[in-house]
Design a protein around this motif. Structure first.
Motif, PDB file in Angstrom:
ATOM      1  N   HIS A 267       0.855  -1.190   0.000  1.00  8.82           N
ATOM      2  CA  HIS A 267       0.000   0.000   0.000  1.00  8.82           C
ATOM      3  C   HIS A 267       0.895   1.245   0.000  1.00  8.82           C
ATOM      4  O   HIS A 267       1.170   1.843   1.030  1.00  8.82           O
ATOM      5  N   SER A 268       1.344   1.609  -1.211  1.00  9.96           N
ATOM      6  CA  SER A 268       2.312   2.696  -1.319  1.00  9.96           C
ATOM      7  C   SER A 268       1.990   3.556  -2.530  1.00  9.96           C
ATOM      8  O   SER A 268       1.671   3.040  -3.608  1.00  9.96           O
ATOM      9  N   THR A 269       2.091   4.879  -2.381  1.00  5.59           N
ATOM     10  CA  THR A 269       1.822   5.795  -3.489  1.00  5.59           C
ATOM     11  C   THR A 269       2.984   5.884  -4.463  1.00  5.59           C
ATOM     12  O   THR A 269       2.843   6.440  -5.555  1.00  5.59           O
ATOM     13  N   ILE A 270       4.140   5.357  -4.092  1.00  4.59           N
ATOM     14  CA  ILE A 270       5.314   5.457  -4.945  1.00  4.59           C
ATOM     15  C   ILE A 270       5.402   4.309  -5.945  1.00  4.59           C
ATOM     16  O   ILE A 270       6.261   4.303  -6.833  1.00  4.59           O
ATOM     17  N   PHE A 271       4.493   3.344  -5.831  1.00  3.46           N
ATOM     18  CA  PHE A 271       4.575   2.161  -6.696  1.00  3.46           C
ATOM     19  C   PHE A 271       4.436   2.503  -8.182  1.00  3.46           C
ATOM     20  O   PHE A 271       5.027   1.830  -9.021  1.00  3.46           O
ATOM     21  N   GLY A 272       3.636   3.521  -8.523  1.00  3.61           N
ATOM     22  CA  GLY A 272       3.444   3.887  -9.927  1.00  3.61           C
ATOM     23  C   GLY A 272       4.759   4.243 -10.618  1.00  3.61           C
ATOM     24  O   GLY A 272       5.206   3.552 -11.544  1.00  3.61           O
ATOM     25  N   PRO A 273       5.426   5.330 -10.202  1.00  8.66           N
ATOM     26  CA  PRO A 273       6.704   5.668 -10.854  1.00  8.66           C
ATOM     27  C   PRO A 273       7.789   4.626 -10.615  1.00  8.66           C
ATOM     28  O   PRO A 273       8.654   4.427 -11.475  1.00  8.66           O
ATOM     29  N   TYR A 274       7.748   3.949  -9.467  1.00 10.08           N
ATOM     30  CA  TYR A 274       8.746   2.920  -9.165  1.00 10.08           C
ATOM     31  C   TYR A 274       8.654   1.762 -10.162  1.00 10.08           C
ATOM     32  O   TYR A 274       9.669   1.285 -10.701  1.00 10.08           O
ATOM     33  N   PHE A 275       7.447   1.319 -10.470  1.00 11.43           N
ATOM     34  CA  PHE A 275       7.257   0.249 -11.442  1.00 11.43           C
ATOM     35  C   PHE A 275       7.634   0.702 -12.849  1.00 11.43           C
ATOM     36  O   PHE A 275       8.199  -0.070 -13.631  1.00 11.43           O
ATOM     37  N   TRP A 324      16.191   3.987 -10.468  1.00 12.15           N
ATOM     38  CA  TRP A 324      15.540   2.874  -9.781  1.00 12.15           C
ATOM     39  C   TRP A 324      16.029   2.765  -8.347  1.00 12.15           C
ATOM     40  O   TRP A 324      15.230   2.532  -7.419  1.00 12.15           O
ATOM     41  N   ALA A 325      17.326   2.924  -8.135  1.00 11.84           N
ATOM     42  CA  ALA A 325      17.882   2.849  -6.780  1.00 11.84           C
ATOM     43  C   ALA A 325      17.298   3.952  -5.906  1.00 11.84           C
ATOM     44  O   ALA A 325      17.008   3.732  -4.714  1.00 11.84           O
ATOM     45  N   TYR A 326      17.100   5.138  -6.474  1.00 12.40           N
ATOM     46  CA  TYR A 326      16.501   6.229  -5.698  1.00 12.40           C
ATOM     47  C   TYR A 326      15.100   5.867  -5.232  1.00 12.40           C
ATOM     48  O   TYR A 326      14.760   6.017  -4.056  1.00 12.40           O
ATOM     49  N   PHE A 327      14.262   5.390  -6.146  1.00 13.12           N
ATOM     50  CA  PHE A 327      12.893   5.024  -5.775  1.00 13.12           C
ATOM     51  C   PHE A 327      12.888   3.851  -4.796  1.00 13.12           C
ATOM     52  O   PHE A 327      12.060   3.811  -3.873  1.00 13.12           O
ATOM     53  N   PHE A 328      13.780   2.894  -5.001  1.00 12.27           N
ATOM     54  CA  PHE A 328      13.823   1.725  -4.125  1.00 12.27           C
ATOM     55  C   PHE A 328      14.134   2.134  -2.687  1.00 12.27           C
ATOM     56  O   PHE A 328      13.405   1.769  -1.749  1.00 12.27           O
ATOM     57  N   PHE A 329      15.192   2.890  -2.502  1.00 10.71           N
ATOM     58  CA  PHE A 329      15.573   3.279  -1.142  1.00 10.71           C
ATOM     59  C   PHE A 329      14.631   4.333  -0.580  1.00 10.71           C
ATOM     60  O   PHE A 329      14.448   4.415   0.635  1.00 10.71           O
ATOM     61  N   ASN A 330      14.016   5.139  -1.447  1.00  9.23           N
ATOM     62  CA  ASN A 330      13.005   6.090  -0.993  1.00  9.23           C
ATOM     63  C   ASN A 330      11.832   5.354  -0.365  1.00  9.23           C
ATOM     64  O   ASN A 330      11.340   5.731   0.714  1.00  9.23           O
ATOM     65  N   GLU A 331      11.394   4.289  -1.050  1.00  7.27           N
ATOM     66  CA  GLU A 331      10.287   3.495  -0.501  1.00  7.27           C
ATOM     67  C   GLU A 331      10.661   2.888   0.852  1.00  7.27           C
ATOM     68  O   GLU A 331       9.876   2.899   1.793  1.00  7.27           O
ATOM     69  N   TYR A 332      11.883   2.385   0.960  1.00  4.89           N
ATOM     70  CA  TYR A 332      12.310   1.782   2.219  1.00  4.89           C
ATOM     71  C   TYR A 332      12.391   2.816   3.325  1.00  4.89           C
ATOM     72  O   TYR A 332      11.989   2.563   4.484  1.00  4.89           O
TER      73      TYR A 332
END
Length: 481
Positions: A267-275, A324-332
């Motif tokens: 349940h995350s709003t960042i999944f769109g650009p991350y995917f 991708w690394a930015y979005f990945f660690f941002n989500e974490y």
């Protein structure tokens, strides 16, 4: 007519040496006669060896056994042959579905976005990338049907008028995926076909027999008049701008399959650009792998595909690996500092649980390997090294989808409901079958479709010239109107 002048080469070289080096390194500065170039592409299509048919027959047999055989067994026996159990009801099949949809993004990105930004290096391999979009979607589109189990009621996903006034459940991710894939497949097929028409006409005029008949129908009586070229360029430009939002919307919808759920870790709003970023990263990597295979297996392809193209795509891969690394660690970071203990437990389980090796494989392949290698120009311009790197990146992207889906589902809020996912043979054979299907479709297409858009290459070579400045000649690019 605008002219962009770029001074390249080693200043210590003589003018003749610099000019020869530029011609050797850059396809746009190494033109051949139009008829010779057309013959090279036709020869690559019609030159078929026994080894080719042996490989095609082997792939067809593998598709029949791995994909159709395993799927038929699942239909007859039931979904119990899969390894999905409570609490993990989405496994390798959904992982592979997301992977193929991601791969399909590269064709649109490489062709449409680079066309909009007028990146000249795209010209010889746009069609190879566009075909990857169609075949990737064809492979991915099977998974909503496979995962449905009762495939004979697939029409429940289709919004069609009926006498009982029954409509699909529009809150179901299966319906979202069906609509997204159908829209993207139709639009990408049209986008592939438009720039293919002049090359089909070229093939029509240089073939005989059944090939000539087929190309004659598909070429739509193309004659190459000024009016036809004007309309074609306008249509390609319109579709290039129109298909970009379609590309972004498709993988956003795939990300909503997870983001709209209340499942911990999804349940995350960042999944769109991350995917989307992950899809572009895996897609461009797959383009590089395919270009290497085409360069080594197709006749005359080493003239069109050169180290400069691997170099340019390597830079793109490095940029998207960092994104991708930015979005990945941002989500974490957001989840870690959000204060939800369950989410922290899920993140900890990814890095320390029994399947932590998948998580570390993802980071090594998607971050460490690109960052440690792709900054080097010599590595980027070595095709076989780029092929190895891009294959590893796609292994990492598959591991990322595996981490998001079954590993996250196996560690939720109730400890008594935790589980470990163990895929069974059927779940492993079906993804292998779709991989063989993708390769088979590509091999068949290489003998029926000109994989190099000859007219685009010729157009680019006309626009690129060596202009005399002082005592030396430098490359320049003219914008053709």
């Amino acid at each position: 007519m605008a002219v962009d002048v770029k001074i390249l080469g080693n200043p210590s070289q003589t003018a003749e040496e610099r000019q020869e080096e530029e011609r050797r390194e850059h396809l746009m500065l190494d033109p051949k006669p139009r008829e010779e170039m057309n013959h090279m592409v036709i020869d690559a299509m019609t030159h078929t060896s026994k080894r080719y048919w042996i490989v095609v027959g082997t792939l067809a047999l593998l598709v029949a056994v791995c994909l159709l055989g395993a799927w038929a067994n699942m239909i007859v026996t039931g979904v119990g042959v899969l390894g999905i159990r409570r609490p993990i009801f989405w496994g390798v099949l959904i992982v592979t579905f997301v992977f193929w949809i991601g791969i399909s993004h590269a064709g649109t990105f490489v062709s449409a976005i680079l066309r909009v930004f007028k990146a000249e290096y795209r010209r010889p391999f746009t069609r190879a990338a566009e075909l990857m979009t169609t075949f990737g979607l064809a492979a991915g589109a099977l998974y909503p049907l496979i995962h449905l189990g009762r495939v004979w009621v697939f029409y429940w996903m289709v919004p069609y008028p009926n006498a009982r006034q029954l409509w699909p459940n529009f809150r179901s991710p299966l319906v979202w995926d069906f609509l997204a894939i159908t829209t993207y497949l139709l639009s990408s097929t049209i986008y592939i076909y438009l720039p293919l028409v002049p090359d089909l006409a070229m093939a029509r005029d240089r073939t005989t027999g059944w090939r000539h008949t087929i190309y004659k129908v598909l070429a739509l009586n193309w004659r190459g008049t000024e009016m036809e070229w004007n309309r074609l360029r306008k249509a390609i430009t319109i579709f290039a701008f129109a298909i970009i939002p379609v590309m972004f919307s498709v993988h956003t919808i795939v990300s909503w399959d997870f983001a709209v759920a209340m499942t911990g870790g999804w349940h995350s709003t960042i999944f769109g650009p991350y995917f989307i970023v992950g899809a572009i990263l895996s897609g461009i990597s797959a383009v590089v792998t395919i270009l290497f295979v085409l360069q080594k297996t197709l006749k005359n392809m080493d003239y069109f595909i050169r180290p400069e193209h691997f170099d340019a795509l390597g830079k793109l891969i490095l940029v998207f690996s960092m994104t991708w690394a930015y979005f990945f660690f941002n989500e974490y970071l957001l989840n870690w500092y959000g204060g939800d203990k369950v989410i922290k437990d899920i993140l900890t389980a990814h890095a320390t649980g029994p399947s932590a090796w998948v998580w570390y494989l993802m980071l090594i392949c998607n971050v460490a390997i690109p960052w440690l290698t792709l900054w080097n120009r010599r590595i980027r311009r070595t095709p076989w090294v780029m092929a190895i790197i891009t294959i590893l990146i796609n292994v990492g992207m598959y591991a990322e989808r595996y981490t998001i889906i079954p590993l996250t589902l196996g560690h939720q809020r109730m400890p008594f409901d935790w589980g470990i996912y163990n895929p069974r043979l059927t779940e492993l054979l079906i993804p292998l079958g779709t991989l063989f299907l993708f390769i088979l479709l590509y091999m068949l297409a290489s003998r029926f479709i000109p994989l190099v858009p000859v007219w685009e290459v010729q157009e680019g070579q006309v626009a690129h010239t060596l202009r005399k400045m002082g005592k030396s000649k430098v490359p320049s690019v003219s914008e053709l109107e």
